[in-house]
Motif scaffolding. Structure first.
Motif, short mmCIF file in Angstrom:
data_model
loop_
_atom_site.label_atom_id
_atom_site.label_comp_id
_atom_site.label_asym_id
_atom_site.label_seq_id
_atom_site.Cartn_x
_atom_site.Cartn_y
_atom_site.Cartn_z
N ALA B 135 0.84 -1.21 0.00
CA ALA B 135 0.00 0.00 0.00
C ALA B 135 0.87 1.25 0.00
O ALA B 135 0.56 2.24 -0.68
CB ALA B 135 -0.93 -0.02 1.21
N LEU B 136 1.98 1.23 0.75
CA LEU B 136 2.86 2.39 0.77
C LEU B 136 3.49 2.61 -0.60
O LEU B 136 3.57 3.75 -1.10
CB LEU B 136 3.96 2.21 1.83
CG LEU B 136 3.51 2.27 3.30
CD1 LEU B 136 4.69 1.99 4.24
CD2 LEU B 136 2.89 3.63 3.63
N MET B 137 3.92 1.54 -1.24
CA MET B 137 4.56 1.68 -2.55
C MET B 137 3.57 2.19 -3.59
O MET B 137 3.91 3.03 -4.43
CB MET B 137 5.21 0.36 -2.96
CG MET B 137 6.46 0.08 -2.09
SD MET B 137 7.43 -1.36 -2.64
CE MET B 137 6.39 -2.70 -2.11
N ARG B 138 2.31 1.72 -3.50
CA ARG B 138 1.28 2.24 -4.41
C ARG B 138 1.10 3.75 -4.22
O ARG B 138 0.77 4.47 -5.16
CB ARG B 138 -0.06 1.53 -4.18
CG ARG B 138 -0.14 0.13 -4.76
CD ARG B 138 -1.59 -0.37 -4.83
NE ARG B 138 -2.27 -0.42 -3.55
CZ ARG B 138 -2.21 -1.45 -2.70
NH1 ARG B 138 -1.52 -2.53 -3.02
NH2 ARG B 138 -2.87 -1.41 -1.56
N ALA B 139 1.32 4.22 -2.99
CA ALA B 139 1.17 5.66 -2.71
C ALA B 139 2.45 6.43 -3.01
O ALA B 139 2.55 7.62 -2.72
CB ALA B 139 0.76 5.85 -1.25
N GLY B 140 3.45 5.75 -3.59
CA GLY B 140 4.66 6.45 -4.00
C GLY B 140 5.74 6.54 -2.94
O GLY B 140 6.71 7.28 -3.10
N VAL B 141 5.59 5.79 -1.84
CA VAL B 141 6.61 5.81 -0.78
C VAL B 141 7.68 4.78 -1.13
O VAL B 141 7.39 3.60 -1.29
CB VAL B 141 5.97 5.48 0.59
CG1 VAL B 141 7.04 5.42 1.68
CG2 VAL B 141 4.89 6.51 0.94
N ASP B 142 8.92 5.26 -1.26
CA ASP B 142 10.05 4.37 -1.55
C ASP B 142 10.46 3.60 -0.30
O ASP B 142 10.56 4.19 0.79
CB ASP B 142 11.26 5.19 -2.01
CG ASP B 142 11.29 5.34 -3.52
OD1 ASP B 142 10.49 4.66 -4.21
OD2 ASP B 142 12.09 6.16 -4.00
N ASP B 179 10.54 9.81 4.60
CA ASP B 179 10.70 11.26 4.55
C ASP B 179 9.85 11.89 5.64
O ASP B 179 8.66 11.55 5.78
CB ASP B 179 10.26 11.80 3.19
CG ASP B 179 11.20 11.37 2.08
OD1 ASP B 179 12.37 11.01 2.38
OD2 ASP B 179 10.77 11.37 0.91
N ALA B 180 10.44 12.82 6.39
CA ALA B 180 9.73 13.40 7.54
C ALA B 180 8.36 13.94 7.13
O ALA B 180 7.37 13.75 7.83
CB ALA B 180 10.58 14.50 8.18
N GLU B 181 8.31 14.58 5.94
CA GLU B 181 7.03 15.18 5.55
C GLU B 181 6.00 14.15 5.07
O GLU B 181 4.82 14.48 4.92
CB GLU B 181 7.22 16.28 4.48
CG GLU B 181 7.77 15.77 3.17
CD GLU B 181 9.30 15.86 3.13
OE1 GLU B 181 9.82 16.04 2.03
OE2 GLU B 181 9.96 15.74 4.19
N ALA B 182 6.45 12.91 4.88
CA ALA B 182 5.51 11.86 4.46
C ALA B 182 4.98 11.05 5.64
O ALA B 182 4.14 10.16 5.47
CB ALA B 182 6.18 10.91 3.46
N LEU B 183 5.44 11.40 6.85
CA LEU B 183 5.10 10.56 8.01
C LEU B 183 3.59 10.46 8.23
O LEU B 183 3.05 9.37 8.46
CB LEU B 183 5.78 11.11 9.26
CG LEU B 183 5.52 10.31 10.54
CD1 LEU B 183 6.03 8.88 10.42
CD2 LEU B 183 6.17 11.00 11.74
N GLY B 228 16.87 13.86 5.23
CA GLY B 228 15.45 14.20 5.43
C GLY B 228 14.60 13.04 5.90
O GLY B 228 13.43 13.22 6.23
N GLN B 229 15.18 11.83 5.92
CA GLN B 229 14.41 10.68 6.37
C GLN B 229 14.57 10.46 7.87
O GLN B 229 15.64 10.71 8.43
CB GLN B 229 14.85 9.41 5.63
CG GLN B 229 14.35 9.37 4.19
CD GLN B 229 14.55 8.00 3.56
OE1 GLN B 229 15.46 7.27 3.92
NE2 GLN B 229 13.68 7.66 2.63
#
Lengths: 277, 277
Positions: B135-142, B179-183, B228-229
Motif C-alpha cells: 500500500a505504501l509503494m502504491r502511494a509512491g513511498v520508496d 521522509d519526515a514530511e511523508a510521516l 530528510g528521512q
C-alpha cells in the motif's frame, strides 16, 4: 444481601460517577442497575465466563465472527482481572448483574459470583453497541429506542455464523431507524469502532436476511420508523448468547442484559487499550 | 524430494500466477521460494502451528498484542484448512517452507509437513508487513529494502509485550526510513491495515524504545537513511517467534522467514475476510 449493605445509589447518582467510582459502587452492591448512559465515553463490554475446556472453541468462534462478537479482552485462566480493560478489576463483583447458566439453562441470577468462582474459569469481554450509539448521538443521529427509553429491537437472521466446535448458529442483529440520507454518515462513524460491532451488516431489505416482521422483534421492543427512515441492522452481541444456548456448556456466567462491565478504556481507543503501567 | 517431482518454477514464473495457482505450485513443491511480491494484492500470513494444549495461551498472547501478532485466522484443532483465508487450503503443504522447533530448538526445515501432522495441532495465521508495504509503494513511498532487495532491518526493543501464560518477552520492530514530511501519510495508510501491524509504534528516537545502533539490526540488513528521512518502527511478527523461543513449546512449526502463506483474501479487506459460500 447483607446486614451491612451500604446505602444504594439511584441511576441519577450513578450518572455522577466516573468509571472507577462506578465499579466500586457496583462491587459494593450499592448500584445494581443497568449501565446504559453511565460513565459516558468509556468502553462497556459484554461478559462471558466459561470453564477453560470451553475457552478455545469459544475464542475461535469470536475470532471468526468479529462483527457480532468483538473480543476486547480475555482473562488468564482463574484470574479475576483483565489488565487491558481496567486496573484492579474483580470480575466476580464488578458487573452489576450476572446470569448463571448450567447446560444451557438459566439457573440463577446474582449480583456477585464470588461463591461460584473456580480456578478454571476464563472471562471473555466483548464490545457492545453502546459505543457506536454514543458516537452516533454525538453526531446528531436520533435513536428511537434511546429517545423513548425502550430496548433496542433484536432479530434472529438467516445469516449463518462461522462455527467453532459446538459454537454456531445464526447471527442476531439489532435494528435502528436511520434517515436514508444519513446512511453514509452512520456507516462511516460506525466502521471506526470495529471493537463495537462496526458498520451495519445490512440495511433496507429485512427479508433479504430472513427478517419477516419488523414489528415483532425476537428480543427488545418494536420501534416506529419515521418517514424517510430505513431499517438498518448491526451485528449484535446476543449472537454469542444464542451460540452459548445451543452449545450448552456445563457452566456459563454472563452479564445480565443491559448490565455491562464498565471499563476504564476511552471508547474511541483501539486495541490493545489501556497503556501499560 | 521424489522421483516424480514436477519441473520447478522460478520467481519470474511464479509472479505470473494468481494466489490459487501459486498455492497449487507450492503444494506440488514446484515453487519453494520466498513470497514477497507474489500474488500482489492478496493477504499473506505468518504461520504458527502448535499443539492444542499450547493454543489458548498463544491465542491470548496474540489477542493482547494485536499490533505485533494480528490474528487473521485460527484453525479448528487437527484441521488443515482455514476457510476464511482460502477454500481447500492444506496447511501441511501450502506454505513454501516450514521450520520445525522442538522445545524451542530448530530441529528441521521442510517443504511439506504431512509426515509430522497430528490431530491435536492448531494453526494460527498472523498478518504480515507485506500488506502495508504494498500500500505504501502504491502511494509512491520508496522503501529502501525493497529497492535494494535486502531484508528489512528488525530490532529487539524494550517495549514489553503483554504476557499470556509462558508467552511474553519484548516487542520486535521492523524499521523503514521515511521522509519526515511523508510521516502523516504513512501513518494514515498503515492504520487502515490493523490486521497487518497497523500504524507505526514509534518514530524518530530509537533510543526511546531501547534501540542503540541502527546499523546493527538483530535480524535483516541495515539500511541507509537518506537526507530528510527519519527512522520509523512498526510492530513485527518476529515478536511471536521471540515469544515462542522463550516459551519452548514441545512442538512448534512455523513458516520459514519470508516464505508466507498466500491467501485468497484481498489485502484491503477487513476481517472476517472471505465471503461464505
Amino acid at each position: 444481601m447483607s446486614a451491612t449493605k451500604p446505602a444504594s445509589l439511584g441511576f441519577i447518582e450513578a450518572q455522577q460517577l466516573d468509571s472507577r467510582s462506578l465499579r466500586q459502587a457496583i462491587r459494593a452492591c450499592q448500584y445494581t442497575g443497568h449501565t446504559a448512559g453511565l460513565a459516558p465515553g468509556m468502553l462497556q463490554a459484554n461478559v462471558v465466563i466459561l470453564p477453560e475446556d470451553e475457552a478455545l472453541d469459544f475464542m475461535r468462534f469470536c475470532q471468526r465472527n468479529p462483527q457480532a462478537c468483538p473480543l476486547v479482552g480475555v482473562s488468564d485462566t482463574g484470574r479475576v482481572g483483565i489488565d487491558t480493560l481496567a486496573q484492579n478489576l474483580d470480575l466476580r463483583s464488578d458487573v452489576p448483574g450476572y446470569n448463571v447458566y448450567r447446560h444451557g439453562e438459566l439457573v440463577a441470577q446474582h449480583k456477585d459470583i464470588s461463591a461460584l468462582w473456580r480456578e478454571d474459569l476464563v472471562t471473555f469481554a466483548l464490545g457492545c453497541s453502546f459505543t457506536f450509539e454514543q458516537a452516533l448521538m454525538r453526531a446528531g443521529v436520533d435513536l428511537y429506542h434511546v429517545k423513548h427509553n425502550t430496548t433496542v429491537p433484536m432479530f434472529r437472521t438467516e445469516l449463518a455464523c462461522r462455527e467453532a466446535g459446538k459454537y454456531g448458529g445464526n447471527m442476531v442483529v439489532s435494528m435502528r431507524g436511520i434517515d436514508a440520507e444519513a446512511l453514509d454518515t452512520v456507516r462511516n462513524i460506525c466502521e471506526k469502532y470495529p471493537h463495537a460491532h462496526g458498520a451495519p451488516v445490512h440495511w433496507g431489505s429485512p427479508e433479504a436476511i430472513g427478517i419477516h416482521d419488523l414489528n415483532n422483534p425476537d428480543w427488545g421492543d418494536a420501534i416506529v420508523l419515521e418517514p424517510g427512515q430505513i431499517p438498518v441492522f448491526w451485528a449484535c452481541g446476543v449472537t454469542s448468547q444464542n451460540a452459548l444456548d445451543r452449545a450448552r456448556p456445563s457452566l456459563c456466567i454472563s452479564h445480565t442484559p443491559g448490565h455491562m462491565l464498565v471499563t476504564d478504556v476511552p471508547e474511541d481507543r483501539l486495541p490493545p487499550f489501556l497503556e501499560q503501567s
